[in-house]
Design an enzyme around this catalytic site. Structure first.
Site, PDB file in Angstrom:
ATOM      1  N   ASP A 265     -42.525 -15.688  61.233  1.00 44.10           N
ATOM      2  CA  ASP A 265     -42.403 -16.093  59.893  1.00 44.10           C
ATOM      3  C   ASP A 265     -43.979 -16.534  59.399  1.00 44.10           C
ATOM      4  O   ASP A 265     -44.787 -15.975  58.125  1.00 44.10           O
ATOM      5  CB  ASP A 265     -41.412 -17.071  59.592  1.00 44.10           C
ATOM      6  CG  ASP A 265     -41.324 -17.970  60.555  1.00 44.10           C
ATOM      7  OD1 ASP A 265     -42.224 -18.042  61.431  1.00 44.10           O
ATOM      8  OD2 ASP A 265     -40.415 -18.973  60.230  1.00 44.10           O
ATOM      9  N   GLU A 327     -49.655 -10.839  42.954  1.00 44.03           N
ATOM     10  CA  GLU A 327     -49.313 -10.712  41.480  1.00 44.03           C
ATOM     11  C   GLU A 327     -48.231  -9.747  41.384  1.00 44.03           C
ATOM     12  O   GLU A 327     -47.329  -9.675  40.644  1.00 44.03           O
ATOM     13  CB  GLU A 327     -50.699 -10.287  40.683  1.00 44.03           C
ATOM     14  CG  GLU A 327     -50.595  -9.941  39.343  1.00 44.03           C
ATOM     15  CD  GLU A 327     -51.742  -9.458  38.835  1.00 44.03           C
ATOM     16  OE1 GLU A 327     -52.095 -10.179  37.565  1.00 44.03           O
ATOM     17  OE2 GLU A 327     -52.353  -8.794  39.122  1.00 44.03           O
ATOM     18  N   GLU A 348     -37.983 -24.094  53.452  1.00 39.41           N
ATOM     19  CA  GLU A 348     -38.611 -23.008  52.931  1.00 39.41           C
ATOM     20  C   GLU A 348     -37.978 -22.581  51.459  1.00 39.41           C
ATOM     21  O   GLU A 348     -38.512 -21.963  50.625  1.00 39.41           O
ATOM     22  CB  GLU A 348     -38.241 -21.898  53.953  1.00 39.41           C
ATOM     23  CG  GLU A 348     -39.364 -21.811  55.222  1.00 39.41           C
ATOM     24  CD  GLU A 348     -38.775 -22.795  55.981  1.00 39.41           C
ATOM     25  OE1 GLU A 348     -37.789 -23.633  56.067  1.00 39.41           O
ATOM     26  OE2 GLU A 348     -39.679 -22.814  57.318  1.00 39.41           O
TER      27      GLU A 348
END
Ligand SMILES: *[C@@H]1O[C@H](CO)[C@@H](O)[C@H](O)[C@H]1NC(C)=O
Ligand SMILES: *[C@@H]1O[C@H](CO)[C@@H](O)[C@H](O)[C@H]1NC(C)=O
Ligand SMILES: *[C@@H]1O[C@H](CO)[C@@H](O)[C@H](O)[C@H]1NC(C)=O
Length: 368
Positions: A265, A327, A348
């Site tokens: 992760d 973006e 998280e």
């Protein structure tokens, strides 16, 4: 002359009065659907929950700890709470914490620690609190802030460095703060004793150690973390996937499953954040390639791309926050259903929600 009949029927008038009352009591519904009163209630609820946890820890636990593993007495929860205290506006308590730590925290202890946990929590906590202490130094009452937290961070960083002295430059997962090399921890597997670690541990040191180098002017921390990260990246498969477990002596993979969950992760998270923080295209290029690959294969064998399984765990909840940082992004959700009925206080999900809110200010860009 008789005043004109109110033009609104009774139910509508009630609604109008209710709306007026709502306006007067501050319940104006904002663009995001949250009225001021509700915001206030939620804010107070957050404060209440924080102080419930913090005060009980300080009363009954402090300075003992369960984490990082064998290091009992590190006041870790206090270190981790310092930045929250500042954000919640409690500079007095923040300063009390700093003073306690500067006088009482030492890393000259004969304990085994997990490098990854110690890095993200202790080193990260000290550095964040240091930067905040600089910002708020004019509000500290009991004497000037003289970089005590940075000195602690430096002392900890120095104890991390021997962990990188492996043939590959990939760090040991466990180290002893005092004895360094002589007393590293080894993972026991069915094949005997091998030195292995989750790869995300290797990929998740660059932020803290990079900032430590920038703040102290000592380049060794960043250099060690970057060397390990580059080594890890060089071990990616031809599909640009990385696995979960590796041997730091041989630089060979032990666990080949790829994905965005435990063991992998924070690799993605650190790459994009390192790019944002340090601005180097090298991080962006790694992130971009790794991101495209994991989007394509989800949870798969890193060598073949063959699907293993697709599950959702609380650790993976960082992913929405990560994809909102670049973006543009593309997401493809499968069907998910819960299999675990507990929630181990993972940050998280909160972080993702925060980034999503910052990016949208609560207004979905398109209808959901
Ligand atoms: C930490 O130390 C306290 C007091 O010595 C002890 O009660 C506790 O069990 C220890 N915790 C761990 C995780 O070792
Ligand atoms: C700061 O925290 C301490 C400890 O919980 C508490 O006693 C104090 O009232 C808090 N101060 C503010 C301004 O919230
Ligand atoms: C350091 O720890 C001792 C023992 O818990 C405590 O009495 C002292 O006040 C601490 N120092 C500071 C500055 O808080």
């Amino acid at each position: 002359m008789r005043s004109p009949e109110p033009s609104l029927p009774a139910p509508a008038r009630l609604v109008a009065v209710a709306l007026l009352l709502a306006v007067l009591t501050g319940g104006v519904v904002g663009v995001d659907g949250y009225g001021r009163a509700r915001r206030l209630r939620m804010k107070n609820k957050v404060l209440e929950m924080f102080y419930h946890a913090y005060d009980n820890y300080m009363t009954y636990g402090f300075p003992l700890e369960h984490l990082p593993q064998d290091y009992n007495g590190s006041a870790l929860t206090l270190v981790e709470s310092l930045s929250s205290l500042v954000i919640l506006g409690n500079i007095t308590e923040f300063e009390r914490g700093i003073l306690w730590l500067s006088e009482n925290l030492t890393f000259d202890v004969d304990v085994r620690i997990n490098l990854f946990e110690c890095n993200i929590r202790l080193l990260g906590g000290l550095i964040s609190a240091h930067l905040l202490a600089k910002d708020y130094s004019s509000q500290l009452k009991n004497g000037l802030y003289h970089d005590q937290l940075l000195h602690l961070a430096e002392s900890l960083g120095n104890r991390f460095l021997p962990a990188f002295e492996t043939p590959t430059g990939l760090p040991y997962a466990w180290i002893n703060l005092k004895v360094h090399i002589q007393n590293f921890g080894f993972s026991q597997t069915s094949k005997g004793i091998i030195v292995c670690m989750d790869q995300s541990f290797t990929g998740s040191l660059i932020l803290e150690m990079g900032v430590l180098s920038r703040l102290t002017g000592d380049s060794r921390y960043e250099a060690a973390a970057l060397r390990a990260l580059r080594k890890l990246w060089s071990m990616r498969s031809s599909l640009n996937l990385v696995g979960t477990t590796l041997d730091v002596f041989t630089g060979k993979w032990i666990g080949y499953s790829s994905g965005i969950g435990a063991g992998v992760d924070s690799f993605y998270e650190y790459l994009i954040k390192a790019y944002i923080l340090f601005g180097s295209d090298e991080y962006w290029d790694m992130f971009h390639a790794a991101y495209l690959a994991v989007q394509k294969y989800h949870e798969a064998d890193m060598r073949t791309g063959e699907a293993t399984h697709w599950q959702l765990t609380s650790l993976q909840a960082f992913w929405p926050g990560l994809v909102v940082l670049p973006e543009r992004y593309l997401l493809d959700y499968g069907m998910l259903h819960p299999t675990e009925k507990y929630y181990p206080l993972r940050p998280e999900f909160a972080e993702s929600t925060f980034y999503l809110y910052q990016a949208t200010k609560g207004v979905p860009k398109r209808p959901i």
